[in-house]
Scaffold this motif. Structure first.
Motif, mmCIF file in Angstrom:
data_model
loop_
_atom_site.group_PDB
_atom_site.id
_atom_site.type_symbol
_atom_site.label_atom_id
_atom_site.label_comp_id
_atom_site.label_asym_id
_atom_site.label_seq_id
_atom_site.Cartn_x
_atom_site.Cartn_y
_atom_site.Cartn_z
ATOM 1 N N GLN A 79 -40.710 61.729 14.681
ATOM 2 C CA GLN A 79 -39.503 61.122 14.057
ATOM 3 C C GLN A 79 -39.574 59.863 13.096
ATOM 4 O OE1 GLN A 79 -36.347 60.704 17.018
ATOM 5 N NE2 GLN A 79 -37.469 62.258 18.289
ATOM 6 N N VAL A 80 -40.855 59.006 13.589
ATOM 7 C CA VAL A 80 -41.037 57.997 12.620
ATOM 8 C C VAL A 80 -41.446 58.437 11.473
ATOM 9 C CG1 VAL A 80 -42.409 55.797 12.413
ATOM 10 C CG2 VAL A 80 -41.565 56.459 14.590
ATOM 11 N N MET A 81 -42.316 59.573 11.425
ATOM 12 C CA MET A 81 -42.939 60.222 10.079
ATOM 13 C C MET A 81 -41.579 60.618 9.152
ATOM 14 S SD MET A 81 -46.360 62.074 11.171
ATOM 15 C CE MET A 81 -47.097 61.348 12.354
ATOM 16 N N VAL A 82 -40.736 61.238 9.892
ATOM 17 C CA VAL A 82 -39.702 61.670 9.222
ATOM 18 C C VAL A 82 -38.799 60.502 8.394
ATOM 19 C CG1 VAL A 82 -37.198 62.850 9.463
ATOM 20 C CG2 VAL A 82 -39.259 63.757 10.746
ATOM 21 N N PHE A 83 -38.646 59.532 9.216
ATOM 22 C CA PHE A 83 -38.188 58.098 8.787
ATOM 23 C C PHE A 83 -38.859 57.942 7.373
ATOM 24 C CE2 PHE A 83 -38.249 53.512 8.571
ATOM 25 C CZ PHE A 83 -37.043 53.225 8.556
ATOM 26 N N PHE A 84 -40.363 57.892 7.265
ATOM 27 C CA PHE A 84 -41.099 57.419 6.207
ATOM 28 C C PHE A 84 -40.686 58.481 5.036
ATOM 29 C CE2 PHE A 84 -43.313 54.671 9.376
ATOM 30 C CZ PHE A 84 -43.003 53.576 8.681
ATOM 31 N N LEU A 132 -37.193 54.691 18.556
ATOM 32 C CA LEU A 132 -37.477 54.423 17.184
ATOM 33 C C LEU A 132 -38.095 53.065 17.031
ATOM 34 C CD1 LEU A 132 -35.685 56.868 15.044
ATOM 35 C CD2 LEU A 132 -37.779 57.027 15.675
ATOM 36 N N ALA A 133 -37.203 52.399 17.101
ATOM 37 C CA ALA A 133 -37.647 50.909 16.596
ATOM 38 C C ALA A 133 -38.703 50.311 17.198
ATOM 39 C CB ALA A 133 -36.478 49.874 17.012
ATOM 40 N N ASP A 134 -38.953 50.747 18.554
ATOM 41 C CA ASP A 134 -39.951 50.093 19.184
ATOM 42 C C ASP A 134 -41.410 50.565 18.496
ATOM 43 O OD1 ASP A 134 -38.963 48.774 21.267
ATOM 44 O OD2 ASP A 134 -39.130 50.171 22.847
ATOM 45 N N LEU A 135 -41.296 51.633 17.824
ATOM 46 C CA LEU A 135 -42.429 52.382 17.445
ATOM 47 C C LEU A 135 -42.786 51.727 15.937
ATOM 48 C CD1 LEU A 135 -42.549 56.063 18.188
ATOM 49 C CD2 LEU A 135 -44.499 54.394 18.349
ATOM 50 N N ILE A 136 -41.563 51.786 15.179
ATOM 51 C CA ILE A 136 -41.679 51.126 13.678
ATOM 52 C C ILE A 136 -42.154 49.816 13.616
ATOM 53 C CG2 ILE A 136 -40.156 50.642 11.914
ATOM 54 C CD1 ILE A 136 -38.585 53.297 12.309
ATOM 55 N N PHE A 137 -41.538 49.078 14.745
ATOM 56 C CA PHE A 137 -41.870 47.546 14.558
ATOM 57 C C PHE A 137 -42.954 47.093 15.255
ATOM 58 C CE2 PHE A 137 -37.533 47.537 13.305
ATOM 59 C CZ PHE A 137 -37.718 46.991 12.180
ATOM 60 N N SER A 138 -43.959 48.211 16.035
ATOM 61 C CA SER A 138 -45.201 48.007 16.575
ATOM 62 C C SER A 138 -46.170 48.541 16.036
ATOM 63 C CB SER A 138 -44.925 48.270 18.069
ATOM 64 O OG SER A 138 -44.747 49.499 18.340
ATOM 65 N N ARG A 139 -46.323 49.850 15.991
ATOM 66 C CA ARG A 139 -47.330 50.680 15.630
ATOM 67 C C ARG A 139 -47.381 50.930 14.172
ATOM 68 N NH1 ARG A 139 -48.392 56.416 18.545
ATOM 69 N NH2 ARG A 139 -48.138 55.177 20.149
ATOM 70 N N TYR A 140 -46.025 51.108 13.617
ATOM 71 C CA TYR A 140 -45.925 51.405 12.348
ATOM 72 C C TYR A 140 -45.496 50.230 11.255
ATOM 73 C CZ TYR A 140 -46.647 56.116 13.930
ATOM 74 O OH TYR A 140 -47.264 57.353 14.309
ATOM 75 N N LEU A 141 -45.740 49.079 11.945
ATOM 76 C CA LEU A 141 -45.246 48.039 11.228
ATOM 77 C C LEU A 141 -45.737 47.763 9.804
ATOM 78 C CD1 LEU A 141 -43.335 45.397 11.443
ATOM 79 C CD2 LEU A 141 -45.456 44.093 12.248
ATOM 80 N N VAL A 142 -47.072 47.926 9.689
ATOM 81 C CA VAL A 142 -47.609 47.877 8.189
ATOM 82 C C VAL A 142 -47.006 48.930 7.419
ATOM 83 C CG1 VAL A 142 -49.622 47.906 7.024
ATOM 84 C CG2 VAL A 142 -49.735 46.906 9.203
ATOM 85 N N ALA A 143 -46.946 50.029 7.950
ATOM 86 C CA ALA A 143 -46.430 51.073 7.092
ATOM 87 C C ALA A 143 -44.983 50.811 6.701
ATOM 88 C CB ALA A 143 -46.389 52.563 7.841
ATOM 89 N N PHE A 144 -44.224 50.163 7.625
ATOM 90 C CA PHE A 144 -42.793 49.739 7.546
ATOM 91 C C PHE A 144 -42.819 48.699 6.072
ATOM 92 C CE2 PHE A 144 -39.223 47.213 8.180
ATOM 93 C CZ PHE A 144 -38.071 48.027 8.274
ATOM 94 N N GLU A 145 -43.503 48.016 6.258
ATOM 95 C CA GLU A 145 -43.512 46.949 5.235
ATOM 96 C C GLU A 145 -44.001 47.547 3.802
ATOM 97 O OE1 GLU A 145 -42.679 44.049 5.562
ATOM 98 O OE2 GLU A 145 -42.213 43.966 7.574
#
Lengths: 100, 185
Positions: free
Chosen positions: A59-64, B128-141
């Motif tokens: 789901q995170v990948m879908v987000f991106f 989702l927020a747990d994952l985005i702001f921890s493991r995928y933080l760099v990708a998010f930025e």
């Protein structure tokens, strides 16, 4: 519960429809819509596989993918606007300046 | 989600996706695309990805499709003048697409997995927020930076630069010798 392979096959069919649209249509805007269909078919595949593996990473990948899709839509439609302003057409066959 | 609901939404998605690529008018294609995306978001919600499903409806149907509609309206494309035959491209394109479907079908139809039983928090905004702001933080930025660049680039490409009006129809790059050479070649 519906088996995951059903979702994967549905994603494959939608992706192929998108490919067909890109190959067969000449209208730039419709080509663009076909690309959106392909992106969303892959999104469905990611969600289904994430569910099958019990993890939320899909789901995170879908987000991106959605983020990239939004950026792509903005830039692509701007390019279509600029091309239309210069050539007064959205037919992909008539915009061939960069073709060798 | 039961097989019946899946069959309904999946058939709706496939039929409206075919409508996107088969219809003449871009506005009708766009409406069919909206139907496809709504059906897909329903499927995602049925898979337990509730937050992503609603995001799909809001971002795609609410924002991106309005952008498409705006461009179609701006370019006055309600009527497509029709496309010339090009039967060879369509024929070989159809063969290639049929091959693609067959290949992917052969891959996917025997996928041995069935959906796991997951907790009710699966697919929630929390998770989702747990994952985005921890493991995928760099990708998010990086994604936020990419959006900024895309906005600036879209404005730069789409705006009217001084001198655009002076160009006669078709004389692209009249002020750029390199393009003129490429045109003559």
């Amino acid at each position: 519960m519906t088996p995951v392979s059903y979702y994967l096959v549905l994603g494959a069919v939608l992706f192929a429809i998108g490919v067909a649209g890109v190959i067969m249509r000449r209208n730039l805007i419709v080509i663009f819509m076909s690309i959106e269909i392909m992106l969303n078919a892959v999104n469905l595949t990611l969600v289904a596989l994430g569910r099958a593996l019990g993890s939320a990473d899909g789901q995170v990948m879908v987000f991106f993918v959605m983020t990239v899709g939004a950026a792509e839509a903005a830039v692509g439609l701007a390019i279509i606007l600029a091309a239309f302003r210069n050539r007064h057409t959205v037919n992909a066959d008539e915009i061939g300046l960069l073709r060798w | 989600m039961g097989v019946g609901v899946f069959a309904f939404l999946g058939t709706l998605a496939v039929i409206s996706a075919l409508g996107v690529i088969l219809q003449r008018s871009p506005v009708h294609s766009l409406l069919a695309l909206v139907a496809t995306l709504l059906a897909l978001s329903g499927l995602m919600i049925g898979l337990g990805a509730v937050a992503i499903g609603f995001l799909q409806a809001i971002v795609y149907v609410g924002a991106i499709m309005v952008l498409f509609l705006f461009v179609i309206w701006l370019l006055n494309l309600q009527r497509d003048p029709g496309e010339p035959g090009r039967l060879a491209v369509k024929f070989f394109g159809a063969i290639a697409v049929a091959a693609l479907v067959a290949e992917l079908f052969a891959f996917f139809v025997r996928a041995p997995m069935s959906p796991m039983e997951t907790s009710s928090s699966y697919g929630s905004v929390d998770r989702l927020a747990d994952l985005i702001f921890s493991r995928y933080l760099v990708a998010f930025e990086v994604a936020s930076l990419m959006l900024l660049v895309a906005v600036v680039g879209a404005v730069a490409v789409a705006r009217r630069w001084p001198g655009d009006e002076a160009r006669p129809n078709g004389a692209v790059g009249a002020d750029r010798p390199v393009l003129q050479q490429a045109r003559r070649a």
